[in-house]
Design a protein around this motif. Structure first.
Motif, PDB file in Angstrom:
ATOM      1  N   GLU A 491       0.820  -1.224   0.000  1.00 42.87           N
ATOM      2  CA  GLU A 491       0.000   0.000   0.000  1.00 42.87           C
ATOM      3  C   GLU A 491       0.848   1.266   0.000  1.00 42.87           C
ATOM      4  O   GLU A 491       0.316   2.362  -0.127  1.00 42.87           O
ATOM      5  N   ASP A 492       2.158   1.115   0.180  1.00 40.28           N
ATOM      6  CA  ASP A 492       3.014   2.295   0.388  1.00 40.28           C
ATOM      7  C   ASP A 492       2.937   3.294  -0.762  1.00 40.28           C
ATOM      8  O   ASP A 492       2.811   4.509  -0.555  1.00 40.28           O
ATOM      9  N   LYS A 494       0.644   3.842  -2.946  1.00 42.27           N
ATOM     10  CA  LYS A 494      -0.663   4.498  -3.011  1.00 42.27           C
ATOM     11  C   LYS A 494      -0.767   5.616  -1.969  1.00 42.27           C
ATOM     12  O   LYS A 494      -1.203   6.737  -2.276  1.00 42.27           O
ATOM     13  N   ILE A 495      -0.342   5.325  -0.746  1.00 42.50           N
ATOM     14  CA  ILE A 495      -0.446   6.326   0.329  1.00 42.50           C
ATOM     15  C   ILE A 495       0.590   7.425   0.153  1.00 42.50           C
ATOM     16  O   ILE A 495       0.340   8.599   0.464  1.00 42.50           O
ATOM     17  N   ASP A 529      -7.923   8.733   3.230  1.00 40.57           N
ATOM     18  CA  ASP A 529      -7.150   7.772   2.419  1.00 40.57           C
ATOM     19  C   ASP A 529      -6.392   6.799   3.314  1.00 40.57           C
ATOM     20  O   ASP A 529      -6.328   5.589   3.030  1.00 40.57           O
ATOM     21  N   TRP A 530      -5.814   7.311   4.383  1.00 37.65           N
ATOM     22  CA  TRP A 530      -5.074   6.438   5.296  1.00 37.65           C
ATOM     23  C   TRP A 530      -6.014   5.495   6.048  1.00 37.65           C
ATOM     24  O   TRP A 530      -5.714   4.311   6.223  1.00 37.65           O
ATOM     25  N   THR A 532      -8.767   4.225   5.128  1.00 34.50           N
ATOM     26  CA  THR A 532      -9.326   3.170   4.279  1.00 34.50           C
ATOM     27  C   THR A 532      -8.256   2.285   3.642  1.00 34.50           C
ATOM     28  O   THR A 532      -8.572   1.360   2.897  1.00 34.50           O
ATOM     29  N   ALA A 533      -6.996   2.591   3.922  1.00 36.98           N
ATOM     30  CA  ALA A 533      -5.911   1.781   3.353  1.00 36.98           C
ATOM     31  C   ALA A 533      -5.859   0.415   4.035  1.00 36.98           C
ATOM     32  O   ALA A 533      -6.303   0.244   5.176  1.00 36.98           O
ATOM     33  N   ASP A 534      -5.293  -0.554   3.327  1.00 38.36           N
ATOM     34  CA  ASP A 534      -5.072  -1.888   3.888  1.00 38.36           C
ATOM     35  C   ASP A 534      -3.844  -1.814   4.796  1.00 38.36           C
ATOM     36  O   ASP A 534      -2.706  -1.801   4.335  1.00 38.36           O
ATOM     37  N   LYS A 535      -4.093  -1.743   6.112  1.00 39.88           N
ATOM     38  CA  LYS A 535      -2.980  -1.537   7.045  1.00 39.88           C
ATOM     39  C   LYS A 535      -1.981  -2.685   7.023  1.00 39.88           C
ATOM     40  O   LYS A 535      -0.798  -2.491   7.333  1.00 39.88           O
ATOM     41  N   LEU A 538       0.677  -1.722   4.656  1.00 38.94           N
ATOM     42  CA  LEU A 538       1.216  -0.364   4.783  1.00 38.94           C
ATOM     43  C   LEU A 538       2.330  -0.350   5.818  1.00 38.94           C
ATOM     44  O   LEU A 538       2.126  -0.764   6.966  1.00 38.94           O
ATOM     45  N   SER A 543       3.186   5.646   7.241  1.00 38.37           N
ATOM     46  CA  SER A 543       2.120   6.168   8.099  1.00 38.37           C
ATOM     47  C   SER A 543       2.620   7.328   8.938  1.00 38.37           C
ATOM     48  O   SER A 543       1.951   8.354   9.083  1.00 38.37           O
TER      49      SER A 543
END
Length: 775
Positions: A491-492, A494-495, A529-530, A532-535, A538, A543
């Motif tokens: 996910e990195d 994207k975030i 956005d954070w 709803t991210a797949d933690k 990530l 973060s």
């Protein structure tokens, strides 16, 4: 609003310095213009802000002005990197201050002469009440007795009291607001005059409090002219008090102090010299009551324009013949005075800011700010007289950018000291209506130039944003305690892209004339956005990068006290538990997490296993107590639900009382957070719902018990006796009535109905007898 592409007149062109990406909405042209400081290097910025007139406590309208100024100043300093020299004045000489200072002095003398509420005090107050009524409430009868005030004012001002105009045909305005103020003042005096007790210190204090506002103008009318014009201390005693209170209010709102503070009383010689030069330049003249600025002479010079901020205003003044304004006033009896070439006098209103700003910042200033209501006449007059001072040839650019803060209104009404319809800053903060952060968030959401009306929806929006950010900070900071050790990093990218997009949006917003509503939307969007991210995909470093950025921007906005925006920190005040509690709390949380997981999974909770879990952390007195409870349950072979109940008690009772809450999460350790207003509100709401349910259940149980008791009492009555009342005169062998009280036969239809009731009662009574027999 004019288009940003409109052509600026020559006098509005800022000094050409180094280019800047920042544009400002400039009231001089009513458009956004590129910001170019006077400083050739484009680094230093000079800024003069109109400060308070200190004769009363600052209200929320002032909070709007000075907090918004502070937000813009912080953005200039901490985001765009300008070196801002911020100068703000204190107005401690003007008509209102002179009047209020003199009145306060006279009332203080009157009170010191009357330690008790004597007949003389009552007589003076009654005369003051009569004078106040006559001047301010003309619909009431002259000589109205205090005891008749309530009834007559309710009749004569019924429309106003119902929220209408005086004639009852339209909506209320300032006139009606003033009437309400006068009714309140007169009503307070009536309460004081009719009070039956005036002996105790508390009674005396209440009397003066109620009578004060009618006594002030009355005593001034009697003795005001006796005040010595050289006794300036009478007036500065009032202003010093309220200046100190204003500064305390600003500190409570986290408003940065000015680099330089100027006071009118300290600049009188400079004001005299400034006025002399305007006269010698040919733009002012002496009249019988002072020195006046000559607008006609000023406008005859090429490129001189009067009322540039509100050019539509002068027409009215041309028609009324009141165009020229005072630079220096001849002091009247009872007013302070200073020596001048035109005799003893005092400064006019507008000249003060021209002189202090020019003395502090020079002949050309980058920014001048103040409330929108100061555009005309105050700032327009400042411009004219300053440009007349600095140039005889015309067209001098004294201020390059005027920034005017929009009004604050509540329920559609602008707050005003003169209308006394305001909530003071200290009242609002003390009552808990606002915090410095929640109020500042409202101003950020509304923008600085537009008017803001505080509504329930806006308060909810502000509270929602604060909670949203707090929860984000808590989760980011929790990564230090509970790092994501299984992150895949998918996910990195994207975030990171979301972060770069938010940075760009925030920059564009702030460069677009400090568009803080757009910047706040960008911050909220980034947090979403954070969230709803797949933690699981990530990494913690990404973060934390988000946390540092959000923290920096919000600290630049002044939402975190004196915290440094550039220290790389995360979060704002109020989200950390006390340092002394951390060791125990985190240990207790870890212990609870493991016990809960085992209880939910119905896993091993034997004494041996629990001792192993407990030994993982350094023991403490509090932890020993929790361990004893756990081991006791284990020894008693308790069920899993008992361990879960114990876990809930630790969270909801013991730690809650210590100001700590454990927020349970699915497939993750509980998050430690302080108990804040939001959590308390949620608990109070849940408890209120639970109380209502319990009360409803108790009510149902009471009604059921009463119903059973009534039925039991009814069952004891024999059917033969149930109709033996005065309503009937004859009965059959079963006790069913055959004749009414007059001796007439009971109608067949009624007799049939009575027989059915009798049979029902017989069945009930027979069951009762069976029960008695069985017992």
């Amino acid at each position: 609003m004019a288009s940003t592409s409109r052509q600026q007149p020559s006098w509005a062109e800022p000094h050409s310095g180094s280019p800047s990406k920042l544009s400002l909405y400039n009231s001089l042209v009513r458009a956004k213009t590129p910001f170019r400081p006077v400083d050739p290097e484009g680094k230093s910025v000079t800024w003069y802000s109109c400060g308070p007139t200190v004769y009363d406590d600052a209200h929320l309208g002032h909070a709007r002005n000075y907090t918004s100024n502070d937000i813009l100043r912080r953005i200039m300093n901490d985001y765009f990197g300008f070196d801002v020299q911020f100068v703000q004045n204190i107005t401690d000489i003007d008509d209102k201050i002179i009047l209020r200072g003199r009145q306060a002095h006279l009332l203080s003398n009157f009170q010191s002469e009357h330690a008790q509420i004597t007949d003389d005090v009552l007589a003076t107050t009654s005369k003051a009440f009569d004078a106040y009524i006559k001047k301010n409430l003309p619909l009431l009868n002259p000589g109205l007795k205090p005891e008749d005030f309530k009834k007559e004012s309710a009749e004569k001002y019924a429309a106003v009291l119902k929220g209408k105009s005086v004639d009852g045909t339209g909506p209320p305005g300032d006139k009606e607001a003033k009437i309400k103020m006068h009714l309140k003042t007169a009503g307070n005096a009536v309460t004081a005059l009719l009070s039956p007790s005036r002996s105790s210190n508390e009674d005396i204090a209440k009397f003066w409090e109620g009578a004060e506002d009618v006594l002030l103008p009355y005593l001034d009318s009697l003795h005001g002219t006796s005040i010595s014009s050289s006794d300036h201390g009478i007036f500065t005693a009032l202003t010093k008090k309220y200046e100190d209170r204003f500064n305390a209010d600003m500190e409570a709102l986290n408003v940065l102090p000015p680099n330089v503070v100027t006071r009118v009383s300290e600049y009188v010689p400079q004001i005299v010299a400034f006025t002399e030069r305007i006269v010698s330049n040919g733009f002012a003249y002496q009249a019988g009551d002072g020195v006046y600025f000559d607008i006609a002479a000023f406008e005859k010079v090429k490129n001189n324009h009067y009322a540039r901020l509100e050019p539509w205003e002068p027409d009215e003044h041309r028609l009324t013949g009141r165009r020229d304004f005072s630079l220096w006033k001849t002091s009247k009896p009872g007013e302070p005075a200073w020596d001048s070439p035109w005799g003893p006098g005092r400064p006019g209103w507008h000249i003060e800011c021209s002189v202090m700003a020019s003395e502090a910042l020079g002949s050309q200033i980058d920014i001048h700010s103040g409330g929108i209501d100061l555009c005309f006449p105050h700032h327009d007059n400042e411009l004219a007289q300053s440009e007349a001072y600095w140039s005889t040839e015309g067209g001098h650019q004294w201020i390059n950018y005027f920034l005017h803060m929009g009004h604050l209104s509540i329920a559609g009404s602008k707050m005003s000291k003169s209308l006394k319809n305001f909530t003071t800053i200290r009242e609002a903060l003390a009552r808990g209506d606002w915090t410095s952060r929640s109020l500042r968030i409202i101003f950020l959401l509304g923008g600085w130039h537009d008017g803001i009306e505080i509504t329930d929806d806006m308060k909810k929006a502000g509270s929602s944003f604060e909670s949203y950010v707090t929860n984000f900070f808590l989760r980011i900071k929790d990564l230090k305690i509970h790092p994501n050790t299984t992150s895949t990093g998918t996910e990195d990218a994207k975030i990171k892209a979301a972060l770069e997009s938010a940075k760009s949006k925030v920059h564009e917003a702030l460069a677009d004339s400090f568009d803080t509503p757009a910047a706040i939307r960008a911050i909220r969007g980034l947090i979403e956005d954070w969230n709803t991210a797949d933690k699981a995909g990530l990494s913690d470093d990404v973060s934390r990068d988000l946390g540092v950025f959000v923290t920096r921007i919000l600290r630049i906005f002044g939402l975190d006290g004196k915290a440094d925006p550039n220290d790389g920190g995360i979060g704002w005040s109020g989200i950390d538990i006390p340092e002394v509690s951390k060791e125990f709390v985190y240990a207790a949380s870890r212990l609870r997490d493991e016990v809960r997981q085992r209880a939910i999974a119905k896993d091993d909770l034997s004494e041996e296993t629990l001792n192993s879990v407990i030994s993982k952390d350094k023991p403490s007195k509090q932890q020993d107590a929790a361990a004893e409870d756990l081991l006791r349950l284990s020894q008693q072979k308790s069920e899993a639900k008992d361990f879960l109940e114990l876990s809930d008690r630790l969270r909801d009772v013991h730690l809650w009382k210590a100001g700590v809450y454990l927020e349970d999460r699915t497939n993750a350790p509980a998050m430690v957070r302080p108990v804040d207003a939001e959590l308390r509100a949620e608990r109070e709401q849940k408890e209120a719902i639970a109380r209502k349910k319990a009360e409803a259940k108790q009510q149902r149980e009471r009604e059921e018990a009463e119903k059973k008791a009534k039925l039991a009492a009814q069952a004891k009555i024999s059917p033969k006796d149930m109709f033996k009342t005065e309503e009937y005169s004859a009965w059959d062998d079963d006790g069913v009535p055959t004749k009414d009280k007059e001796g007439a036969d009971v109608l067949k239809s009624k007799a049939k109905k009575l027989r059915k009731e009798w049979e029902k009662q017989k069945k009930l009574h027979d069951e009762h007898l069976k029960g008695v027999g069985s017992s």
